[in-house]
Design an enzyme around this catalytic site. Structure first.
Site, PDB file in Angstrom:
ATOM      1  N   PRO A   2       0.851  -1.196   0.000  1.00 35.37           N
ATOM      2  CA  PRO A   2       0.000   0.000   0.000  1.00 35.37           C
ATOM      3  C   PRO A   2       0.885   1.243   0.000  1.00 35.37           C
ATOM      4  O   PRO A   2       1.984   1.221   0.533  1.00 35.37           O
ATOM      5  CB  PRO A   2      -0.790  -0.101   1.296  1.00 35.37           C
ATOM      6  CG  PRO A   2      -0.076  -1.100   2.138  1.00 35.37           C
ATOM      7  CD  PRO A   2       0.724  -1.963   1.229  1.00 35.37           C
ATOM      8  N   GLU A   3       0.416   2.307  -0.642  1.00 33.31           N
ATOM      9  CA  GLU A   3       1.182   3.549  -0.676  1.00 33.31           C
ATOM     10  C   GLU A   3       0.521   4.579   0.235  1.00 33.31           C
ATOM     11  O   GLU A   3      -0.456   4.276   0.912  1.00 33.31           O
ATOM     12  CB  GLU A   3       1.308   4.027  -2.123  1.00 33.31           C
ATOM     13  CG  GLU A   3       1.985   2.960  -2.996  1.00 33.31           C
ATOM     14  CD  GLU A   3       2.261   3.411  -4.418  1.00 33.31           C
ATOM     15  OE1 GLU A   3       2.494   4.607  -4.634  1.00 33.31           O
ATOM     16  OE2 GLU A   3       2.241   2.551  -5.319  1.00 33.31           O
ATOM     17  N   HIS A  96      -7.667 -15.146   7.731  1.00 34.76           N
ATOM     18  CA  HIS A  96      -6.255 -14.828   7.891  1.00 34.76           C
ATOM     19  C   HIS A  96      -5.995 -13.908   9.081  1.00 34.76           C
ATOM     20  O   HIS A  96      -5.045 -13.127   9.075  1.00 34.76           O
ATOM     21  CB  HIS A  96      -5.711 -14.212   6.600  1.00 34.76           C
ATOM     22  CG  HIS A  96      -5.901 -15.107   5.405  1.00 34.76           C
ATOM     23  ND1 HIS A  96      -5.227 -16.302   5.263  1.00 34.76           N
ATOM     24  CD2 HIS A  96      -6.716 -15.015   4.330  1.00 34.76           C
ATOM     25  CE1 HIS A  96      -5.611 -16.882   4.140  1.00 34.76           C
ATOM     26  NE2 HIS A  96      -6.515 -16.126   3.554  1.00 34.76           N
ATOM     27  N   ARG A 116      -0.697 -13.015   3.399  1.00 33.71           N
ATOM     28  CA  ARG A 116       0.615 -13.503   2.973  1.00 33.71           C
ATOM     29  C   ARG A 116       1.682 -13.419   4.065  1.00 33.71           C
ATOM     30  O   ARG A 116       2.827 -13.813   3.841  1.00 33.71           O
ATOM     31  CB  ARG A 116       1.042 -12.753   1.713  1.00 33.71           C
ATOM     32  CG  ARG A 116       0.147 -13.166   0.524  1.00 33.71           C
ATOM     33  CD  ARG A 116      -0.004 -12.081  -0.511  1.00 33.71           C
ATOM     34  NE  ARG A 116       1.095 -12.087  -1.450  1.00 33.71           N
ATOM     35  CZ  ARG A 116       1.153 -11.305  -2.520  1.00 33.71           C
ATOM     36  NH1 ARG A 116       0.176 -10.452  -2.771  1.00 33.71           N
ATOM     37  NH2 ARG A 116       2.173 -11.363  -3.317  1.00 33.71           N
ATOM     38  N   ARG A 160      21.340  13.104  -6.649  1.00 36.53           N
ATOM     39  CA  ARG A 160      21.458  11.656  -6.849  1.00 36.53           C
ATOM     40  C   ARG A 160      22.063  11.350  -8.209  1.00 36.53           C
ATOM     41  O   ARG A 160      21.929  12.149  -9.139  1.00 36.53           O
ATOM     42  CB  ARG A 160      20.076  10.988  -6.761  1.00 36.53           C
ATOM     43  CG  ARG A 160      19.434  11.071  -5.395  1.00 36.53           C
ATOM     44  CD  ARG A 160      20.093  10.129  -4.439  1.00 36.53           C
ATOM     45  NE  ARG A 160      19.867  10.579  -3.066  1.00 36.53           N
ATOM     46  CZ  ARG A 160      19.090   9.943  -2.194  1.00 36.53           C
ATOM     47  NH1 ARG A 160      18.492   8.853  -2.531  1.00 36.53           N
ATOM     48  NH2 ARG A 160      18.955  10.416  -0.975  1.00 36.53           N
TER      49      ARG A 160
END
Ligand SMILES: [Zn+2]
Length: 287
Positions: A2-3, A96, A116, A160
């Site tokens: 998720p962002e 789960h 997961r 960078r």
């Protein structure tokens, strides 16, 4: 993963439902979900029990709940499929369900559900003037943070020696941007994902960071993106921003700006999506 917008949706829900409540009981059903806690399940339970949950905070994609007077924090790692749900106690357990937190008011419980098991919960110490959990201390501010310094971030990008998308995904410089919102921001800013950061002008740097803030703002207003239906709010509902995605996941569909079919290429074990017309590949510099 998720962002930022998806994590912020969860943060708001947790803040509404958990703030000020005192933990009465904690059950851990899967050891992987507490593997980041040095003392395992016993330590997590011991450090949570009888504590009051206070401010629910976020930096980038990291989410945590302050315990007591912020002398420690409950840090949630959502991983690939982690969900922080607030559910009535009588609601049957999810298949789960990995961790259950009950409260002394007998109100709705907090359930950590994770298919997961890449995610988990940890009680961690906090550090510095901002009381950041130790694992979050090195994470940069995100573009939606009122204290985000865009000029410093643009300078950091230009120093960078890498490709632009790689730099946007580096959470120490600017946090909260993952694969989905990187592709969407680059499309809005009309910049190619492999653009060398060293050649980026200041206006281009500002443009991509402004685009990132705008696209995440819009995603947040839509309740987030639910690309594989795993990103849900605290009630298990998913957002609908995927309908507004311009390029991410849209290979071969027309670019909403110019109609050119959206291109896709492998990128860091996932994919990059872009419009070959709006975001031309940077020219190789001749030796
Ligand atoms: Zn286009």
């Amino acid at each position: 993963m998720p962002e930022l917008p998806e994590v912020e949706v969860v943060r708001r829900g947790l803040a509404d439902h958990l703030t000020g409540r005192r933990v009465s009981d904690v059950e851990v059903f899967h050891p992987r979900s507490v593997r980041r806690q040095a003392g395992g399940a016993a330590e997590l339970v011991d450090r949570l029990k009888d504590r009051r949950l206070n401010a629910v905070r976020r930096r980038g994609k990291y989410l945590w709940i302050e315990l007591g007077d912020a002398e420690a924090a409950l840090l949630a790692h959502l991983g690939m499929s982690g969900q922080m749900l607030v559910q009535p106690a009588e609601r049957p357990d999810e298949v789960h369900l990995r961790i259950r937190v009950r409260f002394d008011d007998d109100g709705p419980e907090l359930r950590f559900v994770d298919q997961r098991t890449f995610g988990g919960l940890t009680v961690t110490d906090v550090t510095g003037p901002e009381d950041l959990p130790v694992p979050v201390a090195h994470i940069g501010r995100d573009p939606m943070d009122p204290a985000f310094d865009a000029e410093a971030a643009v300078g950091g990008l230009r120093r960078r020696r890498t490709g632009l998308k790689r730099a946007l995904l580096d959470q120490t410089l600017v946090s909260g941007i993952g694969n989905i919102y990187a592709d969407e921001s680059l499309w809005r800013a009309k910049l190619h994902y492999e653009r060398p950061t060293a050649t980026l002008t200041r206006p281009e740097g500002r443009r991509v960071l402004t685009a990132a803030r705008e696209v995440m703002d819009e995603a947040l207003a839509a309740g987030g993106t639910s690309f594989d239906a795993l990103y849900v709010d605290v009630h298990g509902d998913s957002g609908y921003f995927d309908r507004a995605l311009a390029v991410y996941g849209q290979a071969d569909r027309p670019c909403p700006r110019c109609g050119t079919p959206v291109a896709r290429a492998p990128f860091m074990n996932r994919s990059s999506y872009w419009c070959p017309t709006c975001q031309p590949r940077p020219r190789r510099r001749h030796p």
